[in-house]
Design an enzyme around this catalytic site. Structure first.
Site, PDB file in Angstrom:
ATOM      1  NE  ARG A 130       9.268 -85.322  23.127  1.00  0.00           N
ATOM      2  CZ  ARG A 130       8.639 -83.970  23.052  1.00  0.00           C
ATOM      3  NH1 ARG A 130       8.771 -83.182  23.957  1.00  0.00           N
ATOM      4  NH2 ARG A 130       8.267 -83.694  21.755  1.00  0.00           N
ATOM      5  CE1 TYR A 155       4.736 -77.678  16.562  1.00  0.00           C
ATOM      6  CE2 TYR A 155       4.651 -80.141  15.897  1.00  0.00           C
ATOM      7  CZ  TYR A 155       4.665 -79.029  16.926  1.00  0.00           C
ATOM      8  OH  TYR A 155       4.549 -79.524  18.130  1.00  0.00           O
TER       9      TYR A 155
HETATM   10  O1  CP3 Z   1      12.542 -89.965  24.279  1.00  0.00           O
HETATM   11  C1  CP3 Z   1      11.867 -89.596  23.411  1.00  0.00           C
HETATM   12  O2  CP3 Z   1      10.700 -89.692  23.446  1.00  0.00           O
HETATM   13  C2  CP3 Z   1      12.691 -89.392  22.049  1.00  0.00           C
HETATM   14  C3  CP3 Z   1      12.834 -87.949  21.642  1.00  0.00           C
HETATM   15  C4  CP3 Z   1      11.727 -87.345  20.866  1.00  0.00           C
HETATM   16  C5  CP3 Z   1      11.936 -85.875  20.808  1.00  0.00           C
HETATM   17  N1  CP3 Z   1      11.009 -85.401  20.189  1.00  0.00           N
HETATM   18  C6  CP3 Z   1      12.916 -85.047  21.450  1.00  0.00           C
HETATM   19  C7  CP3 Z   1      13.038 -83.708  21.929  1.00  0.00           C
HETATM   20  C8  CP3 Z   1      10.422 -87.421  20.296  1.00  0.00           C
HETATM   21  C9  CP3 Z   1       9.838 -88.989  20.004  1.00  0.00           C
HETATM   22  C10 CP3 Z   1      10.009 -86.425  19.720  1.00  0.00           C
HETATM   23  C11 CP3 Z   1       8.834 -86.325  18.925  1.00  0.00           C
HETATM   24  C12 CP3 Z   1       8.081 -84.892  18.890  1.00  0.00           C
HETATM   25  N2  CP3 Z   1       8.610 -83.844  18.663  1.00  0.00           N
HETATM   26  C13 CP3 Z   1       6.660 -85.151  18.983  1.00  0.00           C
HETATM   27  C14 CP3 Z   1       5.741 -86.129  18.981  1.00  0.00           C
HETATM   28  C15 CP3 Z   1       5.594 -86.594  20.351  1.00  0.00           C
HETATM   29  C16 CP3 Z   1       4.803 -85.829  21.332  1.00  0.00           C
HETATM   30  O3  CP3 Z   1       5.113 -85.226  22.225  1.00  0.00           O
HETATM   31  O4  CP3 Z   1       3.591 -85.673  20.961  1.00  0.00           O
HETATM   32  C17 CP3 Z   1       6.294 -83.551  18.873  1.00  0.00           C
HETATM   33  C18 CP3 Z   1       4.953 -83.083  18.731  1.00  0.00           C
HETATM   34  C19 CP3 Z   1       7.600 -82.916  18.591  1.00  0.00           C
HETATM   35  C20 CP3 Z   1       7.732 -81.568  18.380  1.00  0.00           C
HETATM   36  C21 CP3 Z   1       8.297 -80.924  19.560  1.00  0.00           C
HETATM   37  N3  CP3 Z   1       9.952 -81.144  19.728  1.00  0.00           N
HETATM   38  C22 CP3 Z   1       8.141 -80.291  20.692  1.00  0.00           C
HETATM   39  C23 CP3 Z   1       6.550 -80.053  21.173  1.00  0.00           C
HETATM   40  C24 CP3 Z   1       9.054 -80.171  21.767  1.00  0.00           C
HETATM   41  C25 CP3 Z   1       9.251 -79.615  23.142  1.00  0.00           C
HETATM   42  C26 CP3 Z   1       9.247 -78.259  23.322  1.00  0.00           C
HETATM   43  C27 CP3 Z   1       9.890 -77.774  24.641  1.00  0.00           C
HETATM   44  O5  CP3 Z   1      11.033 -77.331  24.828  1.00  0.00           O
HETATM   45  O6  CP3 Z   1       9.224 -78.035  25.523  1.00  0.00           O
HETATM   46  C28 CP3 Z   1      10.290 -80.342  20.818  1.00  0.00           C
HETATM   47  C29 CP3 Z   1      11.700 -80.080  21.509  1.00  0.00           C
HETATM   48  C30 CP3 Z   1      12.106 -81.659  21.885  1.00  0.00           C
HETATM   49  N4  CP3 Z   1      12.150 -82.888  21.101  1.00  0.00           N
HETATM   50  C31 CP3 Z   1      12.945 -81.785  23.115  1.00  0.00           C
HETATM   51  C32 CP3 Z   1      13.352 -83.220  22.983  1.00  0.00           C
HETATM   52  C33 CP3 Z   1      14.166 -83.758  24.000  1.00  0.00           C
HETATM   53  C34 CP3 Z   1      13.355 -80.652  23.925  1.00  0.00           C
HETATM   54  C35 CP3 Z   1      14.370 -79.970  23.623  1.00  0.00           C
HETATM   55  C36 CP3 Z   1      15.264 -79.577  24.539  1.00  0.00           C
HETATM   56  O7  CP3 Z   1      16.162 -80.531  25.167  1.00  0.00           O
HETATM   57  O8  CP3 Z   1      15.414 -78.279  24.894  1.00  0.00           O
END
Ligand code: CP3
Length: 354
Positions: A34, A159
């Site tokens: 992230r 999910y």
């Molecule tokens: O920089 C990086 O790591 C690359 C980007 C990345 C994102 N999601 C972008 C993202 C990666 C590798 C992921 C994988 C992902 N997504 C996982 C596996 C990694 C982990 O954290 O265990 C999981 C479980 C998800 C599902 C998911 N998507 C979650 C839990 C969330 C966060 C919800 C929140 O808003 O807190 C997302 C959304 C997400 N994915 C964001 C980003 C940058 C935030 C969205 C935003 O910017 O509003």
């Protein structure tokens, strides 16, 4: 499979690839899960104008967001900006990524007919992601690796079945135990989608891949081995022919490290709960470890951060002495949105100076 991977240039000069494959890296590689995201004002500026999924399907935006943390922090790897639900969306499953919540599925998958309706992923539907990989590789420095990724079948299934994030995974475990054939059908379909998504990224040239089984730590070892491991093993095996390092990670997986290692990855990601040297003993020899600074400690001030960085580096060295083939520095889970990005930049400097 008639799939022919493209011939790849030798990438072992990349510190991340060297550490993952038992060679001696020019410096200890570090990147952050992230690292692209809300900790960066330049990311928030883009997202103020564009939705999350919209950004994920626009090659130029994916390229820009992927490179933002590399420009700032001098990390040794970029991770493709995407999400684990992107291939599900591309395959036609109705879902959204809700800020502050995560993926939300319009019609949760809880019946035989819903499982049977899970589509295949046509590679063309994620063509923008392949193009983004090519754009990024054209701009990345010579020593920076590009990591592609996908969600592992279990985390995707959780999910789809729960309909969104879950605390206890009760519906997921109910299907797993109550309808094992249906569970295996669903997991097989998700493994196919994951393999197809990884192949698009690998064909476009990513230097490594990470398979995120983020929530596998909710399972007992017995359930993991019976209901999850066969499917993750197949995913990892079906991309082995590319010869790029495969990283496998989950949160709270201390008790699962040996089983996860058995699934076949080259590098095992470790959260902050288990020190890396102990993790290496659980993983067994011949694999590298990745991790494992507690992301919450980035809020604790420079003295604490410095002490913890040195401890993780020392644990990493002990892991190598215990049989690990290398150490890739990372956090134990993703960068929290409120993290000061300058702290991350200093962590990278510190690791490279040790
Ligand atoms: O920089 C990086 O790591 C690359 C980007 C990345 C994102 N999601 C972008 C993202 C990666 C590798 C992921 C994988 C992902 N997504 C996982 C596996 C990694 C982990 O954290 O265990 C999981 C479980 C998800 C599902 C998911 N998507 C979650 C839990 C969330 C966060 C919800 C929140 O808003 O807190 C997302 C959304 C997400 N994915 C964001 C980003 C940058 C935030 C969205 C935003 O910017 O509003």
């Amino acid at each position: 499979m008639s799939h022919i991977p493209r011939i790849r240039a030798d990438r072992s000069h990349l510190p991340l690839v060297a550490a993952a494959t038992g060679l001696t890296p020019a410096r200890r590689p570090v990147w952050f899960m992230r690292q692209a995201g809300r900790s960066l004002p330049e990311y928030r500026a883009i997202r103020a104008e564009h939705g999350m999924l919209e950004s994920c399907f626009d090659a130029a935006m994916v390229c820009e967001i992927t490179l933002q943390p590399v420009r700032r922090h001098d990390v040794d790897a970029a991770i493709l900006f995407s999400d684990i639900v992107v291939p599900l969306k591309a395959a036609g499953i109705d879902l959204d990524i809700v800020a502050g919540t995560g993926p939300v599925i319009a019609a949760p998958v809880r019946s035989e007919s819903a499982v049977r309706a899970i589509p295949r992923l046509e590679p063309e539907s994620v063509g923008a992601i392949g193009r983004a990989v090519e754009l990024i590789l054209g701009e990345l420095g010579e020593h920076t690796a590009l990591i592609g990724f996908a969600g592992a079948p279990f985390t995707l299934a959780s999910y789809l079945i729960e309909g969104g994030p879950s605390r206890n995974y009760e519906r997921t475990k109910a299907m797993m135990h109550g309808s094992p054939e249906l569970w295996n059908d669903l997991m097989g379909r998700l493994a196919d989608i994951t393999i197809a998504f990884l192949r698009v990224q690998l064909d476009a040239g990513v230097d490594a891949i990470q398979l995120f089984d983020s929530w596998a730590g909710m399972l007992s070892v017995a359930d993991y081995q019976r209901f999850v491991a066969p499917h993750s093993t197949r995913v990892l095996a079906e991309v082995a022919e590319y010869g790029v390092p495969r990283i496998h990670f989950g949160v709270g997986t201390g008790e699962l490290l040996a089983s996860m290692a058995h699934a076949g990855a080259d590098v095992i990601g470790v959260d902050w709960r288990v020190p890396l040297d102990e993790a290496a003993r659980r993983v067994g020899p011949g694999k590298a470890v990745q991790g494992n600074l507690d992301p919450t400690l980035l809020f604790a001030g420079d003295a604490v951060v410095d002490r913890e960085v040195r401890r993780v580096v020392a644990d990493g060295d002990r892991a190598i002495a215990a049989g690990a083939t290398g150490h890739i520095f990372n956090l134990g889970h993703g960068v929290l949105p409120g993290t000061d990005p300058d702290v991350l930049t200093r962590v990278v400097e510190r690791i490279h100076s040790l």
